[in-house]
Structure formats: C-alpha cells, structure tokens
Design a protein around this motif. Structure first.
Motif, PDB file in Angstrom:
ATOM      1  N   ALA A 101       0.956  -1.219  -0.136  1.00  0.00           N
ATOM      2  CA  ALA A 101      -0.050   0.028  -0.071  1.00  0.00           C
ATOM      3  C   ALA A 101       0.681   1.403   0.081  1.00  0.00           C
ATOM      4  N   ALA A 102       1.994   1.412   0.830  1.00  0.00           N
ATOM      5  CA  ALA A 102       2.731   2.448   1.129  1.00  0.00           C
ATOM      6  C   ALA A 102       3.551   2.656  -0.427  1.00  0.00           C
ATOM      7  N   ALA A 103       3.982   1.563  -1.060  1.00  0.00           N
ATOM      8  CA  ALA A 103       4.561   1.738  -2.319  1.00  0.00           C
ATOM      9  C   ALA A 103       3.587   2.242  -3.382  1.00  0.00           C
ATOM     10  N   ALA A 104       2.241   1.531  -3.399  1.00  0.00           N
ATOM     11  CA  ALA A 104       1.260   2.284  -4.376  1.00  0.00           C
ATOM     12  C   ALA A 104       1.018   3.393  -4.110  1.00  0.00           C
ATOM     13  N   ARG A 105       0.974   4.040  -3.122  1.00  0.00           N
ATOM     14  CA  ARG A 105       0.601   5.556  -2.527  1.00  0.00           C
ATOM     15  C   ARG A 105       1.828   6.377  -3.137  1.00  0.00           C
ATOM     16  N   ARG A 106       3.083   5.687  -2.985  1.00  0.00           N
ATOM     17  CA  ARG A 106       4.252   6.651  -3.376  1.00  0.00           C
ATOM     18  C   ARG A 106       4.257   6.761  -4.892  1.00  0.00           C
ATOM     19  N   HIS A 107       4.038   5.663  -5.569  1.00  0.00           N
ATOM     20  CA  HIS A 107       3.760   5.492  -6.965  1.00  0.00           C
ATOM     21  C   HIS A 107       2.774   6.474  -7.523  1.00  0.00           C
ATOM     22  N   ALA A 108       1.675   6.466  -6.709  1.00  0.00           N
ATOM     23  CA  ALA A 108       0.587   7.216  -7.066  1.00  0.00           C
ATOM     24  C   ALA A 108       0.778   8.819  -6.930  1.00  0.00           C
ATOM     25  N   GLU A 109       1.480   9.035  -5.877  1.00  0.00           N
ATOM     26  CA  GLU A 109       1.915  10.648  -5.805  1.00  0.00           C
ATOM     27  C   GLU A 109       2.798  10.812  -6.845  1.00  0.00           C
ATOM     28  N   ASP A 110       3.880  10.049  -6.984  1.00  0.00           N
ATOM     29  CA  ASP A 110       4.865  10.209  -8.193  1.00  0.00           C
ATOM     30  C   ASP A 110       4.167  10.540  -9.545  1.00  0.00           C
ATOM     31  N   GLU A 111       3.121   9.579  -9.709  1.00  0.00           N
ATOM     32  CA  GLU A 111       2.516   9.750 -11.164  1.00  0.00           C
ATOM     33  C   GLU A 111       1.549  11.179 -11.004  1.00  0.00           C
ATOM     34  N   ARG A 112       1.098  11.510  -9.840  1.00  0.00           N
ATOM     35  CA  ARG A 112       0.509  12.659  -9.858  1.00  0.00           C
ATOM     36  C   ARG A 112       1.326  13.866 -10.122  1.00  0.00           C
ATOM     37  N   VAL A 125       4.276  13.857 -11.887  1.00  0.00           N
ATOM     38  CA  VAL A 125       4.689  13.961 -13.313  1.00  0.00           C
ATOM     39  C   VAL A 125       3.174  14.333 -14.130  1.00  0.00           C
ATOM     40  N   ARG A 126       2.163  13.968 -13.956  1.00  0.00           N
ATOM     41  CA  ARG A 126       0.984  14.326 -14.639  1.00  0.00           C
ATOM     42  C   ARG A 126       0.723  16.175 -14.570  1.00  0.00           C
ATOM     43  N   ALA A 127       0.996  16.438 -13.215  1.00  0.00           N
ATOM     44  CA  ALA A 127       0.785  17.861 -13.057  1.00  0.00           C
ATOM     45  C   ALA A 127       2.038  18.618 -13.935  1.00  0.00           C
ATOM     46  N   SER A 128       3.224  18.065 -13.803  1.00  0.00           N
ATOM     47  CA  SER A 128       4.488  18.849 -14.567  1.00  0.00           C
ATOM     48  C   SER A 128       4.025  18.582 -15.903  1.00  0.00           C
ATOM     49  N   LEU A 129       3.432  17.775 -16.530  1.00  0.00           N
ATOM     50  CA  LEU A 129       3.255  17.609 -17.943  1.00  0.00           C
ATOM     51  C   LEU A 129       2.006  18.638 -18.219  1.00  0.00           C
ATOM     52  N   LYS A 130       1.271  18.594 -17.484  1.00  0.00           N
ATOM     53  CA  LYS A 130       0.083  19.729 -17.515  1.00  0.00           C
ATOM     54  C   LYS A 130       0.600  20.973 -17.618  1.00  0.00           C
ATOM     55  N   GLN A 131       1.292  21.348 -16.652  1.00  0.00           N
ATOM     56  CA  GLN A 131       1.864  22.850 -16.659  1.00  0.00           C
ATOM     57  C   GLN A 131       2.886  23.077 -17.874  1.00  0.00           C
ATOM     58  N   ARG A 132       3.597  22.017 -18.351  1.00  0.00           N
ATOM     59  CA  ARG A 132       4.263  22.120 -19.566  1.00  0.00           C
ATOM     60  C   ARG A 132       3.448  22.281 -20.913  1.00  0.00           C
ATOM     61  N   ARG A 133       2.532  21.599 -20.960  1.00  0.00           N
ATOM     62  CA  ARG A 133       1.705  21.977 -22.084  1.00  0.00           C
ATOM     63  C   ARG A 133       0.872  23.266 -22.013  1.00  0.00           C
TER      64      ARG A 133
END
Length: 152
Positions: free
Chosen positions: A124-135, A137-145
């Motif tokens: 669960a902790a690994a999945a949460r970290r992965h989800a945060e990392d994914e968020r 990355v998405r947020a940074s991609l959104k800002q770049r766009r």
C-alpha cells in the motif's frame, strides 16, 4: 565186497579229502580270529581311560557352559535395561516433536498474520508513493502543455 560197499568206501574217501582240504583254511581262519580277539581286547583296554578323559572333558565343558550362561544372564539383564532406556528416550523424542509441532502451529498463525499485514502495508505504501509520483509527473506535464500553449 559188493558194489554198495565200494561206493561207501569211495564216499568216505571223498569226505576225508573234503575235510582235509577244508582243514587248512579253517586253521588259518583260527589265527585270524585270534588276532581279531587280541585287537578287540587291546581296544577294550584303551577305551576305559579314554572314556574317563572324555567324561572329565564333558564335565569341564558343562562347568564352562554354566559360567557362560551366568554371563549371558548378566548381559541379558543389561540389554533389558538398555531397551528400557531406549524406549524412554524414544518417548521423550516423540514428546519433544509433538511439542515443537504445537509451538510451531501456535507461533506460526500470528506470525503469518503479522507477515501478511506487513506485506500489505508495504504494498500500500509503495502504491501510494507511485500514485504521488504519477500525480507529480502528470501535473508537471500539464504545466508544460499549458506553458507551451501560452507560448504559441
């Protein structure tokens, strides 16, 4: 003299010849019988002391066998004691094995639960970290766009 008397004389002569012919082997046979009698007497004289020696040997063997029997009785007693000790050791070993099984079963059930909980927690902790990392990355991609659209 008539023919019957002549025949009687001839028969008596033949019988005398037969007795003389058989007398020689009978006399030789007498010497053989005397020698055999002497050999039997010698054997009889020697057998008495020999049987006495055999009797003494048998008595010694019986005495030795009695001593061996006493020794074997002692060995059998010791073997019976060893059998008893072996049986007790076997019972102790079986009891220890049963105790180990019970302790293992009692300790394994909570340990399995703790291990499962720990594994689930790590996942669960690994999945949460992965989800945060994914968020992120998405947020940074959104800002770049957005930045790329604004630059256009």
């Amino acid at each position: 003299m008539n023919a019957g008397e002549v025949a009687g004389l001839i028969a008596a002569g033949a019988f005398l010849m037969l007795v003389l012919v058989l007398a020689v082997p009978i006399l030789k046979l007498r010497h053989t019988v005397d020698a055999a009698t002497q050999a039997i007497n010698d054997l009889n004289d020697r057998t008495g002391p020999l049987l006495g020696g055999v009797t003494e040997t048998v008595e010694n063997v019986n005495t030795a066998l009695g001593q061996v029997q006493v020794s074997l009785d002692g060995v059998n007693l010791q073997l019976a004691k060893i059998d008893t000790m072996t049986e007790h050791a076997q019972n102790v070993t079986a009891n220890v094995a049963n105790l180990a099984t019970v302790v293992s079963a009692a300790a394994a059930n909570p340990l399995v639960k703790v291990a499962s909980f720990g594994y689930g927690l790590r996942k669960a902790a690994a999945a949460r970290r992965h989800a945060e990392d994914e968020r992120e990355v998405r947020a940074s991609l959104k800002q770049r766009r957005k930045a790329a659209r604004a630059d256009r």
